[in-house]
Design an enzyme around this catalytic site. Sequence first.
Site, mmCIF file in Angstrom:
data_model
loop_
_atom_site.group_PDB
_atom_site.id
_atom_site.type_symbol
_atom_site.label_atom_id
_atom_site.label_comp_id
_atom_site.label_asym_id
_atom_site.label_seq_id
_atom_site.Cartn_x
_atom_site.Cartn_y
_atom_site.Cartn_z
ATOM 1 N N HIS A 222 20.135 -10.209 15.589
ATOM 2 C CA HIS A 222 21.441 -9.549 15.700
ATOM 3 C C HIS A 222 22.613 -10.396 15.241
ATOM 4 O O HIS A 222 23.761 -9.980 15.420
ATOM 5 C CB HIS A 222 21.713 -9.138 17.147
ATOM 6 C CG HIS A 222 20.813 -8.066 17.653
ATOM 7 N ND1 HIS A 222 21.116 -6.733 17.558
ATOM 8 C CD2 HIS A 222 19.603 -8.133 18.232
ATOM 9 C CE1 HIS A 222 20.129 -6.024 18.086
ATOM 10 N NE2 HIS A 222 19.203 -6.847 18.500
ATOM 11 N N LYS B 149 36.644 -4.447 21.226
ATOM 12 C CA LYS B 149 35.360 -5.135 21.029
ATOM 13 C C LYS B 149 35.483 -6.495 21.710
ATOM 14 O O LYS B 149 36.581 -6.867 22.143
ATOM 15 C CB LYS B 149 35.058 -5.316 19.542
ATOM 16 C CG LYS B 149 36.248 -5.895 18.736
ATOM 17 C CD LYS B 149 35.934 -6.013 17.260
ATOM 18 C CE LYS B 149 36.022 -4.734 16.462
ATOM 19 N NZ LYS B 149 34.769 -4.206 16.013
ATOM 20 N N ARG B 150 34.371 -7.254 21.792
ATOM 21 C CA ARG B 150 34.503 -8.598 22.352
ATOM 22 C C ARG B 150 35.502 -9.408 21.539
ATOM 23 O O ARG B 150 35.691 -9.187 20.344
ATOM 24 C CB ARG B 150 33.133 -9.301 22.348
ATOM 25 C CG ARG B 150 32.245 -8.893 23.497
ATOM 26 C CD ARG B 150 32.877 -9.194 24.853
ATOM 27 N NE ARG B 150 32.835 -10.602 25.162
ATOM 28 C CZ ARG B 150 31.913 -11.184 25.922
ATOM 29 N NH1 ARG B 150 30.943 -10.469 26.467
ATOM 30 N NH2 ARG B 150 31.951 -12.471 26.167
ATOM 31 N N LYS C 146 35.852 -11.842 14.614
ATOM 32 C CA LYS C 146 36.237 -10.432 14.633
ATOM 33 C C LYS C 146 37.717 -10.257 14.277
ATOM 34 O O LYS C 146 38.180 -9.154 14.039
ATOM 35 C CB LYS C 146 35.930 -9.817 15.994
ATOM 36 C CG LYS C 146 34.426 -9.787 16.312
ATOM 37 C CD LYS C 146 34.156 -9.155 17.663
ATOM 38 C CE LYS C 146 32.723 -9.275 18.113
ATOM 39 N NZ LYS C 146 31.833 -8.250 17.548
ATOM 40 N N THR D 160 28.833 -1.471 15.956
ATOM 41 C CA THR D 160 28.434 -0.122 16.340
ATOM 42 C C THR D 160 29.679 0.657 16.775
ATOM 43 O O THR D 160 29.709 1.878 16.691
ATOM 44 C CB THR D 160 27.401 -0.138 17.488
ATOM 45 O OG1 THR D 160 27.803 -1.124 18.449
ATOM 46 C CG2 THR D 160 26.022 -0.478 16.969
ATOM 47 N N LYS E 168 31.092 4.699 16.246
ATOM 48 C CA LYS E 168 31.616 5.585 17.303
ATOM 49 C C LYS E 168 32.975 6.158 16.890
ATOM 50 O O LYS E 168 33.260 7.339 17.083
ATOM 51 C CB LYS E 168 31.751 4.810 18.625
ATOM 52 C CG LYS E 168 30.409 4.363 19.189
ATOM 53 C CD LYS E 168 30.529 3.336 20.315
ATOM 54 C CE LYS E 168 29.194 2.646 20.527
ATOM 55 N NZ LYS E 168 29.279 1.391 21.284
HETATM 56 C C1 26V Z 1 23.857 -14.719 22.547
HETATM 57 C C2 26V Z 1 23.901 -15.224 23.804
HETATM 58 C C3 26V Z 1 23.715 -16.642 23.944
HETATM 59 C C4 26V Z 1 23.465 -17.048 25.345
HETATM 60 C C5 26V Z 1 24.260 -16.369 26.368
HETATM 61 C C6 26V Z 1 24.163 -14.898 26.291
HETATM 62 C C7 26V Z 1 24.114 -14.404 24.914
HETATM 63 C C8 26V Z 1 24.267 -13.077 24.691
HETATM 64 C C9 26V Z 1 24.229 -12.566 23.425
HETATM 65 C C10 26V Z 1 24.027 -13.383 22.348
HETATM 66 C C11 26V Z 1 23.942 -12.862 20.966
HETATM 67 C C12 26V Z 1 24.865 -11.823 20.700
HETATM 68 C C13 26V Z 1 24.450 -11.140 19.463
HETATM 69 C C14 26V Z 1 25.082 -9.802 19.360
HETATM 70 O O1 26V Z 1 25.523 -9.199 20.315
HETATM 71 N N1 26V Z 1 25.127 -9.334 18.166
HETATM 72 C C15 26V Z 1 25.708 -8.045 17.872
HETATM 73 O O2 26V Z 1 24.644 -7.114 17.865
HETATM 74 C C16 26V Z 1 25.105 -5.813 17.601
HETATM 75 C C17 26V Z 1 23.918 -4.889 17.733
HETATM 76 O O3 26V Z 1 22.996 -5.173 16.733
HETATM 77 C C18 26V Z 1 25.752 -5.755 16.239
HETATM 78 O O4 26V Z 1 26.238 -4.458 16.014
HETATM 79 C C19 26V Z 1 26.890 -6.758 16.141
HETATM 80 O O5 26V Z 1 27.402 -6.787 14.840
HETATM 81 C C20 26V Z 1 26.386 -8.128 16.522
HETATM 82 O O6 26V Z 1 27.456 -9.056 16.601
#
Ligand code: 26V
Length: 810
Positions: A356, A544-545, A550, A652, A656
Site C-alpha cells: 500500500h 485525509k490523514r 499529501k 480512495t 468517494k
Molecule cells: C504503516 C504503519 C506503520 C506502523 C504503525 C501503524 C502503521 C499503519 C499503517 C501503515 C501503512 C499505511 C499505508 C497506507 O495506509 N497506505 C494507503 O493505502 C490506501 C489503500 O490502499 C491507499 O489508497 C493510499 O494511497 C495509501 O497511502
Amino acid sequence: MFNDKETFKQVFRERLIGNLGKPLAEASNADVYNILGSMIRERAGSNWADTNQKYKADKDKQVYYFSMEFLIGRLLGNNLLNMGVLELVREGLTDLGFTLQDVEEEEADAGLGNGGLGRLAACFLDSLASLQYAGHGCGIRYKYGLFEQKIVDGYQVELPDYWLQKDNVWEVRREDKAVEVRFWGRVETDAKDGELIFTHKDYEAVRAVPYDIPIIGADHRHVNTLRNWSAESITQPSRTLGVLGGTDYHKYLEYKRSVESISEFLYPDDTEYEGKLLRLKQQYFLCSAGLQSILRTFGKLDLPYEELPNKVALHINDTHPTLVIPELMRILMDEKGFGWDQAWDITTRMVSYTNHTILSEALEKWPLQMVKELLPRIFLIIEEINARFCGELMSRYPGDQDRIAQMAIIHDDQVRMAHLAIVASHSVNGVAALHTDILKKREMRLFNEMYPHRFNNKTNGITHRRWLLHANPELAGLINDSIGTRWKHHPQEMIGLIKYCEDASFQEQIAGIKRRNKLRLAEYINSKHGVWVDPDSIFDVQVKRLHAYKRQLLNILHIIHLYNQIKDNPSMDMVPRTFIFGAKAAPSYHLAKRIIKLINTVADVVNNDPDIKGKVKIFFLENYSVSLAEKIIPAADVSEQISTASKEASGTGNMKFMMNGALTIGTMDGANVEMHEMVGDNNMFLFGLRAEQVLDYYQHGGYNARDVYNGDGRVKEVLDQLITPGPICNHTQEFETIYHSLLDNNDEFFVLKDFASYVETQVEIDLAYRNRKEWVKKSIINIGHSGKFSSDNTISRYASEIWNIHPVLL
Ligand code: 26V
C-alpha cells in the site's frame, strides 16, 4: 421477525418494554439504538448461521483477509440498507416519534484503523459479502480506536477513543473459540528417526478470544464474519505462575497487564514507524490466533492437509500480517508433520500480499534480536526461509553479491517484512496502475525480474452502498429514477447517466441535491462551531490523514496567497469559497501538527478580517472519521487530491468525492490517473509535476526550492509571512519548522515547485464554477464514470485473479 412497517413498530414496542421496561414515551435515542441494533442483529443471526452452514456443507474455498486495521465506522445504517429495511425502519421510527438520523448518531464510530488501508479493508468486507463470496476479516479488537482529536487554541490534542464504553450490539464474544498464543521462551531441538523435532519451552501463554461481527451483504442473505481477537490472561494463575517462575501474585498482575496491553491500542502512526516490541506482539498475536482458528475450521471438513490451498486463501493487507507465513510453516511442520518442501509449497500457494505504499519510512523492518527473543521458533523459520532464498539467488545470479544484499530477507540484523512477503506469496499487488508500475520498475524491480508473473495491479475501490446509497440517498434516488435500479448491483451501469449530462432538468436536480447537501453540512458546522458558512460558496474540501506528501501545506499556502490578493484588492472578483479541512496527525509527527496549527491560525485571521467580506472562509473540522466523511463528501464541490506525484499509492477519498459529484483538483498520482483516463482533461483539474519528473529529481537532483522562492514574488511573500511578525506569525517561531522544511530542507515534496501551477488551476476552477450548467455537466460525467471504482469491481478481480473463488449461491 418483521417485513412491514406495522409489524416492525409492534415488535419494537414489545422489545422496549420487554428488554428495558420502558414505554415509548420514556425511551431515549440511545435506547432506540440498542433495541433496534439487537433486532437487526437477531434478524441477521439466522442468515449468519445458514451462510456458515452452507460453506461447511459445500466445503467452499474461504478467503481470510488479515489486517491490523478495519476502519468500519458505524454499522446500523449500513446494515439496515443491506438488509433492505432502511426505508421501512426510517418510516416506522418517524411514526414512533424518532428520527433514524439521530438514532444513528448514538452508535460509536468504530475507528479501528488509521486511514486508507483500514477503510479499504472495510469496503472489501462489504463487497465480499454483497457479491456472495466466502470472504472474512481477521483483525484485532482494540479497546481504544484511533485517538479522538480535539482542536484547542488551534493545536491538535489527542484523547483516548474508548469506543467500547457503549455496548457494542454488533459483536458476539466466542468464548468456546479461544486459542492460545505463545511468546518468549526457548526452542529445544531433538532428533527423532533422523528428523529434527522443535519444541517451544518456557513460553508465556496468552489467551486470544474472538469477538465476531456479522458482515451483512446486500440483498442475498449472505452474512460473513469479521473476527476480531482480544488478548486476555490465561485464567488459571497457577499454570502461568509456573511459567513465570514464581508464586508471587504481583507477578501475575504484571503478566495480566502486559498481556492485556496487546489488544489495547491501535497504533496511531500511519507511515512513520519505530520498531516497537508491542507492535510486533500485536502482529504475531493476530497471525497466530487467526491461523489457529482457520485451521480448526478446516479440520472439521475431514480433508487431508494437502487440500488446504484449494480450500483456504490467506490475504495479507500490507506487511503487517506477514508473520502468517512463518506461523503457517510452523504449524504445518511442527504440528501436522510436514517436511519443509511440502509445507513451503502449501504456504506459498495460500498467501497473497498487497503493498500500500512506497514510502520507505513505512516499509517494515524488525530487529533480528527482537524477533529471536520474542518468537524463537518463528525466528528459526525466517532464518531458514532466508537461507534457502539466498541460496537460490546465488545459483541464479552467481557472484552478484550486490543483488543478494539488496534482496535478502535478513540484512543488517533486520528482517525486511516486504521481502519475506514477496518471496512467500503467489501474488503481490499494488493498489493503482501507476503505483504497481512504480513497484515493478523501481521499488521492487529485482523481485519483479525474478518473479515476473507474481506482480499485478488491483486498483482500489470503495463500496457504493455506504458512500453513495447510504451517504447520499437523494442522489441515489435520482439515479434510480433516471436509469432504473440495476446499477446497485452493477455499478458500472452508472455510465448510463452520461446521456443526461446536458439535460437541463436533470442538471437542475443534480444541482438541487448538491445544494441541499451543502446546506445540511452548513447546519452541522453551525451546530458544532457556531459559525455559518454560505452554501452558495464553493465548498473546497481536503479531508485525509495529515502527511507532508499529501500537501495540505500547498492548499493553505494558496489560501494565504488568496488572502493577500484580496487584501491588495478588496473588490477582487471571485466566487466565494469555503475551504474545509479534516485531518489527524500522528501524535509524534511534529511537522504535521504544525501544519494543523497553521491552518487554524490562517482560518482565524481570514474568517475574522472584515476586508475579506466572506469571500474566503476556512474550517478545520476536528476528529475526521468515517461518519464525518459521510456528512462532508456529499456536500463537496471541489475535491483536493494534491499529493506529490508518485507518493499516493492510490487514494480512495478521491473516488468517494467523484461518486458524489465533486470535481477533482489533483496531480497525476495514484488512482487520479485512472480517473483522468475516464473523464479526460475537460472534467478534471490537473496540475503539477508528473511522477516521472518527481522520481527523476529524486534520482538526479536538479531542484532548488530557493530558486522558486527568489523567483516568484507570491511564494516569497507567503513564506515570509510564516516567520515575520504579523497576523499569521504572532511573535512566536512556531511556523519556522515549516519554513525550514521548505527552504533549508529543499522542499522534499515539491510544494513550491507546484505552487504556480496550483494557483493557476485554482483560478480555472473559479472561472469554471461561474458557468453553472457546464460545471454540473462535468459533475454528472464524473458520477457516471465512478461506478468503475466500486469495490465490487475490485473485489471480483481479487476473487478471480488472486484467490480463485466464486460466488456461493445460498
Ligand atoms: C504503516 C504503519 C506503520 C506502523 C504503525 C501503524 C502503521 C499503519 C499503517 C501503515 C501503512 C499505511 C499505508 C497506507 O495506509 N497506505 C494507503 O493505502 C490506501 C489503500 O490502499 C491507499 O489508497 C493510499 O494511497 C495509501 O497511502
